[in-house]
Design a protein around this motif. Structure first.
Motif, PDB file in Angstrom:
ATOM      1  N   LYS A  22       1.439  -1.017   0.188  1.00 41.01           N
ATOM      2  CA  LYS A  22       0.430  -0.212   0.203  1.00 41.01           C
ATOM      3  C   LYS A  22       1.023   0.819   0.233  1.00 41.01           C
ATOM      4  O   LYS A  22       0.414   2.143  -0.759  1.00 41.01           O
ATOM      5  N   ASP A  23       1.864   1.308   0.151  1.00 38.57           N
ATOM      6  CA  ASP A  23       2.685   2.004   0.494  1.00 38.57           C
ATOM      7  C   ASP A  23       3.832   1.747  -0.689  1.00 38.57           C
ATOM      8  O   ASP A  23       4.674   3.481  -0.638  1.00 38.57           O
ATOM      9  N   LEU A  24       3.585   1.474  -1.625  1.00 42.83           N
ATOM     10  CA  LEU A  24       4.504   1.349  -2.826  1.00 42.83           C
ATOM     11  C   LEU A  24       4.658   2.613  -3.533  1.00 42.83           C
ATOM     12  O   LEU A  24       3.098   2.660  -3.671  1.00 42.83           O
ATOM     13  N   GLY A  25       5.135   3.340  -3.859  1.00 48.16           N
ATOM     14  CA  GLY A  25       5.350   4.771  -5.593  1.00 48.16           C
ATOM     15  C   GLY A  25       4.976   6.038  -4.471  1.00 48.16           C
ATOM     16  O   GLY A  25       4.704   7.175  -4.909  1.00 48.16           O
ATOM     17  N   ARG A  26       4.803   5.976  -2.837  1.00 43.67           N
ATOM     18  CA  ARG A  26       3.725   6.556  -2.166  1.00 43.67           C
ATOM     19  C   ARG A  26       5.133   8.108  -2.346  1.00 43.67           C
ATOM     20  O   ARG A  26       4.356   9.069  -1.822  1.00 43.67           O
ATOM     21  N   GLU A  27       5.947   7.517  -2.201  1.00 47.34           N
ATOM     22  CA  GLU A  27       7.433   8.469  -1.558  1.00 47.34           C
ATOM     23  C   GLU A  27       8.300   8.398  -2.914  1.00 47.34           C
ATOM     24  O   GLU A  27       8.749   7.283  -2.750  1.00 47.34           O
ATOM     25  N   HIS A  28       9.396   9.588  -2.925  1.00 41.36           N
ATOM     26  CA  HIS A  28      10.336   9.550  -3.649  1.00 41.36           C
ATOM     27  C   HIS A  28      11.067   9.411  -2.854  1.00 41.36           C
ATOM     28  O   HIS A  28      11.942  10.178  -2.730  1.00 41.36           O
ATOM     29  N   THR A  29      12.440   8.099  -2.983  1.00 40.98           N
ATOM     30  CA  THR A  29      13.066   7.722  -1.992  1.00 40.98           C
ATOM     31  C   THR A  29      14.693   7.198  -2.699  1.00 40.98           C
ATOM     32  O   THR A  29      15.913   8.205  -2.508  1.00 40.98           O
ATOM     33  N   LEU A  45       4.639   9.985  -9.272  1.00 43.24           N
ATOM     34  CA  LEU A  45       4.698  11.280 -10.339  1.00 43.24           C
ATOM     35  C   LEU A  45       5.450  10.961 -11.076  1.00 43.24           C
ATOM     36  O   LEU A  45       5.430  10.822 -11.812  1.00 43.24           O
ATOM     37  N   HIS A  46       6.806  10.476 -10.112  1.00 43.31           N
ATOM     38  CA  HIS A  46       8.194  10.826 -11.145  1.00 43.31           C
ATOM     39  C   HIS A  46       8.163   9.744 -11.921  1.00 43.31           C
ATOM     40  O   HIS A  46       8.557  10.200 -12.625  1.00 43.31           O
ATOM     41  N   LYS A  73      -1.615  18.294 -10.563  1.00 33.91           N
ATOM     42  CA  LYS A  73      -2.396  19.034  -9.836  1.00 33.91           C
ATOM     43  C   LYS A  73      -2.867  17.867  -8.269  1.00 33.91           C
ATOM     44  O   LYS A  73      -2.835  17.833  -7.567  1.00 33.91           O
ATOM     45  N   HIS A  74      -3.133  16.700  -8.860  1.00 34.81           N
ATOM     46  CA  HIS A  74      -3.412  16.298  -7.645  1.00 34.81           C
ATOM     47  C   HIS A  74      -2.509  15.344  -6.622  1.00 34.81           C
ATOM     48  O   HIS A  74      -2.766  13.831  -6.006  1.00 34.81           O
ATOM     49  N   GLY A  75      -1.226  15.052  -7.598  1.00 33.51           N
ATOM     50  CA  GLY A  75      -0.033  14.199  -7.266  1.00 33.51           C
ATOM     51  C   GLY A  75      -0.185  13.172  -7.403  1.00 33.51           C
ATOM     52  O   GLY A  75      -0.568  12.273  -7.507  1.00 33.51           O
ATOM     53  N   THR A  76       1.273  11.687  -6.282  1.00 32.20           N
ATOM     54  CA  THR A  76       1.031  10.814  -6.495  1.00 32.20           C
ATOM     55  C   THR A  76      -0.585   9.597  -6.084  1.00 32.20           C
ATOM     56  O   THR A  76      -0.373   8.604  -7.511  1.00 32.20           O
ATOM     57  N   GLY A  77      -0.742  10.189  -5.194  1.00 36.35           N
ATOM     58  CA  GLY A  77      -2.359   9.260  -4.808  1.00 36.35           C
ATOM     59  C   GLY A  77      -2.467   8.951  -6.037  1.00 36.35           C
ATOM     60  O   GLY A  77      -3.738   8.014  -6.131  1.00 36.35           O
ATOM     61  N   PHE A  78      -3.245   9.942  -6.788  1.00 39.95           N
ATOM     62  CA  PHE A  78      -3.845  10.027  -8.156  1.00 39.95           C
ATOM     63  C   PHE A  78      -3.036   9.033  -9.101  1.00 39.95           C
ATOM     64  O   PHE A  78      -4.500   8.315  -9.740  1.00 39.95           O
ATOM     65  N   VAL A  79      -1.709   9.529  -9.640  1.00 37.89           N
ATOM     66  CA  VAL A  79      -1.010   8.297 -10.360  1.00 37.89           C
ATOM     67  C   VAL A  79      -1.538   7.233  -9.582  1.00 37.89           C
ATOM     68  O   VAL A  79      -1.921   6.284 -10.923  1.00 37.89           O
TER      69      VAL A  79
END
Length: 254
Positions: free
Chosen positions: A119-126, A173-174, A225-231
């Motif tokens: 569930k946390d996959l891709g939520r943070e840009h590490t 997003l990235h 506009k909506h960011g990572t969660g939207f993507v």
């Protein structure tokens, strides 16, 4: 005029989806085949690429203005993707892709289940890798998925996004922004081949390209506009749709 309207509207929606997370071919390719059922498949694929390459290129420019792009890794990865796509296109002329066609829905299902479970996959840009290590991994992704795009193709953008998230620690997003550059390279490689073989309808491709860019502009703005969660949410929807489409094509279509 009706044919122009149908494929142009389809190209608009394809550009919109493709700009967010990839998968525009899921919309545009069936629309082309449905509108021109008696046309040569290569010509329809070439016309699709003639439109899609502009949307992915435009999305790359828009993302680059607002999102950090690791050019030191992405430029060699794009070159690798271009080479991989050319190799894949050549390979498909000597090896039929039937085995991959049947395996693809299962591969996509694995991607979907893994993303849902993490569930946390891709939520943070590490970005755990930097410098040459990041460039080598990105180039490997470009080469392998580029080859897949030239050889078969469905879901290329989504595979790029998933692997950038999973292997390079990008957020969605990235990863989507980075995937656009590589997808532009694979589209250019395939388009060059189709043009060389005369498999493109320029009068349709040009109109579709304008619509694809317009859809790409809308999709990019929404993603930014909506960011990572939207993507991430759109990614799950697109992969789910790809599973249904490729599963139907592989096991039910006669």
């Amino acid at each position: 005029m009706l044919e122009f309207a149908v494929v142009t509207v389809a190209s608009l929606f394809a550009g919109f989806v493709d700009a967010i997370v990839g998968g525009g071919g899921l919309i545009l390719v069936p629309a082309l085949f449905g509108t021109f059922p008696s046309a040569a498949p290569a010509t329809l694929f070439g016309t699709n690429k003639g439109a899609a390459v502009w949307g992915t290129a435009w999305a790359t420019v828009q993302y680059a203005r607002r999102v950090e792009m690791v050019w030191s890794a992405l430029v060699p990865a794009a070159v690798a993707a271009l080479v991989g796509s050319a190799l894949g296109a050549w390979t498909v002329t000597v090896v039929p892709p039937e085995g991959l066609r049947k395996a693809l829905p299962l591969i996509l299902l694995g991607v979907l289940l893994y993303t849902l479970a993490k569930k946390d996959l891709g939520r943070e840009h590490t970005r755990p890798f930097r410098g040459r290590a990041e460039a080598w991994i990105a180039s490997a992704i470009g080469l392998v998925i580029g080859f897949y795009d030239g050889f078969f193709g469905p879901g290329t953008g989504s595979f790029f996004v998933f692997l950038f998230v999973r292997l390079l620690g990008y957020d969605f997003l990235h990863a989507s922004a980075s995937a656009k550059l590589l997808n532009t390279a694979t589209n250019l490689s395939a388009l060059a081949l189709f043009i060389a073989k005369g498999h493109i309808w320029w009068h349709y491709a040009l109109a579709m390209a304008v619509a694809n860019v317009a859809g790409s502009l809308l999709g990019t703005r929404l993603a930014l506009k909506h960011g990572t969660g939207f993507v991430r949410g759109v990614f799950l929807l697109v992969v789910g749709a790809l599973i249904l489409k490729t599963g139907y094509d592989a096991f039910l279509l006669t």
